[in-house]
Every structure is written in C-alpha cells, then in structure tokens.
Design an enzyme around this catalytic site. Sequence first.
Site, PDB file in Angstrom:
ATOM      1  CB  CYS A  51      -0.925   0.017   1.214  1.00  0.00           C
ATOM      2  SG  CYS A  51      -1.994  -1.427   1.315  1.00  0.00           S
ATOM      3  NE  ARG A 134      -2.762  -4.582  -2.801  1.00  0.00           N
ATOM      4  CZ  ARG A 134      -2.232  -3.930  -1.765  1.00  0.00           C
ATOM      5  NH1 ARG A 134      -2.344  -2.618  -1.691  1.00  0.00           N
ATOM      6  NH2 ARG A 134      -1.573  -4.572  -0.823  1.00  0.00           N
TER       7      ARG A 134
HETATM    8  C1  BEZ Z   1       0.615  -4.628   1.894  1.00  0.00           C
HETATM    9  O1  BEZ Z   1       1.807  -4.870   1.899  1.00  0.00           O
HETATM   10  O2  BEZ Z   1       0.181  -3.551   1.517  1.00  0.00           O
HETATM   11  C2  BEZ Z   1      -0.332  -5.690   2.340  1.00  0.00           C
HETATM   12  C3  BEZ Z   1      -0.039  -7.006   2.067  1.00  0.00           C
HETATM   13  C4  BEZ Z   1      -0.902  -8.005   2.494  1.00  0.00           C
HETATM   14  C5  BEZ Z   1      -2.055  -7.663   3.189  1.00  0.00           C
HETATM   15  C6  BEZ Z   1      -2.356  -6.342   3.422  1.00  0.00           C
HETATM   16  C7  BEZ Z   1      -1.506  -5.350   2.998  1.00  0.00           C
END
Ligand code: BEZ
Length: 234
Positions: A51, A134
């Site tokens: 993110c 997402r």
């Molecule tokens: C992230 O790195 O943004 C992420 C990865 C897995 C679950 C939630 C967020």
Amino acid sequence: MDQTTVNMPRIGEKAPAFKAVTTQGEIDFPKQYEGSWVILFSHPADFTPVCTSEFMTFATLEHKFTELNCKLVGLSVDGLYSHIAWLRTIKEKINYRGMKDVEVTFPLIEDITMEVAKAYGMIQPGESNTKAVRAVFVIDPKGIIRTIIYYPLSLGRNFDELLRVVMALKTADEFQIATPADWRPGDPVIVPTAGSCGVAKQRMESRDEMTCHDWFFCTKEIPAETIMKKILKK
Ligand code: BEZ
C-alpha cells in the site's frame, strides 16, 4: 443476504452515493465530483508495504491524472488518525525507488464501519473479512461507473494501466470508437461495426482512412496529438 454474498456495483450504473470523513475533510461522493472523472480506490491497510508503494506512486503521478481532469480518492477501513500518521510517515521517512518527501494531497477516506467498502464490494471474504481488497472504480463526470478492477491483497496495481484506462475511456467517448488490446494514444483505434445508420454513415465518411482486417474488424488512425487535444483538461 448470506455471509458469502458480496454486493457489487456494476459498470454502467450510478456510483453508490455516500458522505465520509477524509484526510482532506468531509466529502459528498460522487456529487461533489460531478464534472470530473474520479478514481475511487481502496487499499487493505495503512502502514503496510504494498500500500505504501502504491500511495507513493499515485501521489507522484497525480499531476498526470489531473491533466486528464481525473481526481483521486482513496479508502481503507482504518481510522482517520491512522491515515494521518501513515501519510506523515510516508512524507517524512520513506525513500523508495527515487520517490521521497512524497505528500499525499488527495483525500483518503476513513471507513471503520466498512459501510462504503461494503457498498462498493471492496470486502471480499475469500480474500479478507477485515480488509478491503485493492479495488479501482473509474467514474465519469456524470457519476457513472465506467471501469472496475479488483486486485488481491498481495498484488500492487499498475499505474500506467490506470492512466491508460482513463485515456481510453475519454478517447472512446470523444471519438465514438473502441480501443484494441494494449492501445495507447497514437495507436490505431477500432471503428464500430456497422449496424446503425449513424455508424454506417460514419463508416462511409471515413472509408478511405480505414484498414479492414475483415468486415467486422476495421481500424483507423487518430494522431496522438489530436487525441490529447480532446482529452486533456476536459
Ligand atoms: C501490503 O503490503 O500492503 C499488504 C499485504 C498483504 C495484506 C495487506 C496489505
């Protein structure tokens, strides 16, 4: 509604309306975005790496979306103070792939009740019950959903593709054409299949400029400059 049924808005429908608190104050969506394109997107959680890379990229490319009259609105099920602390950390501490001192100035919605996330089908229980996937909703100036893309938690989005989607939608609207695989401004566009009088007339008029691969598959050239003149700042 059973536990596994997810409510999904669909392409061609009005974007579900909501009011929400964001890092830039309250918003009335999609009403206050009338007249602009807008990308409403969700991310799973603040203070997570994928993110963070996405927010830095979105903020760095925001001017390109602005040139296309497209605004950005983010959302996660975190609270406002988490959002503020995360965006401050990004600005003050993160240096990633040449991006540093990145300020996120587009609104990031707090959605701790998941009301908005649920209305947009962003909670997909097979992936997570507690985080939004997402999601990307591209919404036109009349508040109509024009494209929906969902990615899983582990997969960061491709922002060139999001820019390409906005350019292609605007080009299709302006020139009444369709865009083929991997299209970019300057590539040939697809002339609609004959079927209505309007299309038949348009086909007759542009017959000389068309290349037909078969009766159902004709393309024509539109120079990139002609397209950009029409789709920038509109
Ligand atoms: C992230 O790195 O943004 C992420 C990865 C897995 C679950 C939630 C967020």
